[in-house]
Design a protein around this motif. Structure first.
Motif, mmCIF file in Angstrom:
data_model
loop_
_atom_site.group_PDB
_atom_site.id
_atom_site.type_symbol
_atom_site.label_atom_id
_atom_site.label_comp_id
_atom_site.label_asym_id
_atom_site.label_seq_id
_atom_site.Cartn_x
_atom_site.Cartn_y
_atom_site.Cartn_z
ATOM 1 N N SER A 67 0.813 -1.220 0.000
ATOM 2 C CA SER A 67 0.000 0.000 0.000
ATOM 3 C C SER A 67 0.846 1.271 0.000
ATOM 4 O O SER A 67 0.317 2.359 -0.205
ATOM 5 C CB SER A 67 -0.951 0.002 1.200
ATOM 6 O OG SER A 67 -0.215 0.065 2.400
ATOM 7 N N ASN A 68 2.149 1.155 0.196
ATOM 8 C CA ASN A 68 3.032 2.323 0.189
ATOM 9 C C ASN A 68 3.418 2.766 -1.225
ATOM 10 O O ASN A 68 4.030 3.810 -1.389
ATOM 11 C CB ASN A 68 4.320 2.039 0.959
ATOM 12 C CG ASN A 68 4.096 1.945 2.447
ATOM 13 O OD1 ASN A 68 2.972 2.022 2.928
ATOM 14 N ND2 ASN A 68 5.156 1.767 3.192
ATOM 15 N N PHE A 69 3.085 1.963 -2.211
ATOM 16 C CA PHE A 69 3.475 2.250 -3.589
ATOM 17 C C PHE A 69 2.219 2.358 -4.449
ATOM 18 O O PHE A 69 1.403 1.436 -4.488
ATOM 19 C CB PHE A 69 4.401 1.152 -4.133
ATOM 20 C CG PHE A 69 5.701 1.074 -3.402
ATOM 21 C CD1 PHE A 69 6.779 1.863 -3.784
ATOM 22 C CD2 PHE A 69 5.849 0.238 -2.301
ATOM 23 C CE1 PHE A 69 7.976 1.810 -3.096
ATOM 24 C CE2 PHE A 69 7.048 0.182 -1.605
ATOM 25 C CZ PHE A 69 8.115 0.972 -2.009
ATOM 26 N N TYR A 70 2.074 3.473 -5.143
ATOM 27 C CA TYR A 70 0.880 3.730 -5.946
ATOM 28 C C TYR A 70 0.628 2.602 -6.944
ATOM 29 O O TYR A 70 -0.502 2.167 -7.125
ATOM 30 C CB TYR A 70 1.024 5.073 -6.676
ATOM 31 C CG TYR A 70 -0.188 5.414 -7.496
ATOM 32 C CD1 TYR A 70 -1.317 5.957 -6.895
ATOM 33 C CD2 TYR A 70 -0.219 5.177 -8.862
ATOM 34 C CE1 TYR A 70 -2.450 6.254 -7.626
ATOM 35 C CE2 TYR A 70 -1.351 5.468 -9.612
ATOM 36 C CZ TYR A 70 -2.456 6.009 -8.998
ATOM 37 O OH TYR A 70 -3.578 6.285 -9.725
ATOM 38 N N ASP A 71 1.672 2.132 -7.604
ATOM 39 C CA ASP A 71 1.535 1.066 -8.601
ATOM 40 C C ASP A 71 1.749 -0.322 -8.018
ATOM 41 O O ASP A 71 1.832 -1.307 -8.749
ATOM 42 C CB ASP A 71 2.496 1.315 -9.770
ATOM 43 C CG ASP A 71 2.116 2.576 -10.535
ATOM 44 O OD1 ASP A 71 0.971 2.657 -10.996
ATOM 45 O OD2 ASP A 71 2.971 3.480 -10.653
ATOM 46 N N GLY A 72 1.874 -0.411 -6.696
ATOM 47 C CA GLY A 72 1.941 -1.695 -6.019
ATOM 48 C C GLY A 72 3.311 -2.354 -6.025
ATOM 49 O O GLY A 72 4.343 -1.701 -6.178
ATOM 50 N N VAL A 73 3.267 -3.660 -5.841
ATOM 51 C CA VAL A 73 4.476 -4.481 -5.730
ATOM 52 C C VAL A 73 4.417 -5.562 -6.798
ATOM 53 O O VAL A 73 3.396 -6.231 -6.951
ATOM 54 C CB VAL A 73 4.573 -5.128 -4.330
ATOM 55 C CG1 VAL A 73 5.743 -6.088 -4.243
ATOM 56 C CG2 VAL A 73 4.688 -4.045 -3.256
ATOM 57 N N ALA A 74 5.501 -5.718 -7.523
ATOM 58 C CA ALA A 74 5.611 -6.785 -8.520
ATOM 59 C C ALA A 74 6.661 -7.771 -8.035
ATOM 60 O O ALA A 74 7.815 -7.395 -7.813
ATOM 61 C CB ALA A 74 6.007 -6.218 -9.873
ATOM 62 N N VAL A 75 6.254 -9.027 -7.827
ATOM 63 C CA VAL A 75 7.169 -10.074 -7.362
ATOM 64 C C VAL A 75 7.511 -10.972 -8.550
ATOM 65 O O VAL A 75 6.614 -11.521 -9.185
ATOM 66 C CB VAL A 75 6.552 -10.908 -6.225
ATOM 67 C CG1 VAL A 75 7.504 -12.012 -5.794
ATOM 68 C CG2 VAL A 75 6.174 -10.017 -5.051
ATOM 69 N N VAL A 76 8.803 -11.092 -8.820
ATOM 70 C CA VAL A 76 9.268 -11.960 -9.896
ATOM 71 C C VAL A 76 10.187 -13.014 -9.283
ATOM 72 O O VAL A 76 11.203 -12.682 -8.671
ATOM 73 C CB VAL A 76 10.033 -11.158 -10.979
ATOM 74 C CG1 VAL A 76 10.573 -12.091 -12.051
ATOM 75 C CG2 VAL A 76 9.127 -10.092 -11.594
#
Length: 150
Positions: free
Chosen positions: A53-62
């Protein structure tokens, strides 16, 4: 601290986890290293989940379990659930990513090809809202990079 999934002991203490949250928010790159993959993965995934929630575009896990080139990485990013898709006509993933406010979690970063590491370095130089949280056997050797050893 217990793992939120109840599968055993979480590999870092609560105070240590709090310091890692702060390091992700304030820095550009944080790499969690150690001999065993499972604890590293568990830590970076938990951090990513809690900070989404701290990042506008969210989190991407690869997750990487084989050699990853730039094409492999950008293809994986396009498949991340909830990740904003590259707009039609975008041929340069770096320019699109440079405009994002997001956390990129790279699990298994020892599999990144040298050209992919260079691409990420260049991307971080032009992407003010992008943060990288990596898990691997060794640091990424990015400047500036913070390293946490388990």
């Amino acid at each position: 601290m217990r793992d939120s999934r109840g599968a055993g002991t979480f590999p870092v203490a609560s105070a240590e986890l709090s310091r890692l949250f702060t390091a992700v928010r304030r820095g550009k790159v944080l790499t969690v290293t150690g001999r065993s993959r499972e604890p590293r993965s568990q830590v970076v995934r938990e951090i990513g989940q809690r900070l989404s929630s701290n990042f506008y575009d969210g989190v991407a896990v690869v997750s990487m379990d084989r050699r990853f080139g730039v094409r492999d990485l950008t293809a994986e990013l396009g498949c991340v659930p909830g990740m904003p898709f590259l707009p039609c006509g975008t041929t340069n993933a770096a320019s699109w990513l440079a405009e994002r406010d997001m956390l990129l979690v790279l699990d298994g970063c020892e599999h990144l090809a040298s050209e992919t590491l260079e691409w990420l370095r260049e991307l971080l130089a032009v992407a003010p809202g992008l943060r990288v949280l990596a898990a691997g056997s060794d640091p990424l050797a990015f400047a500036p990079e913070q390293v946490h050893r388990l």
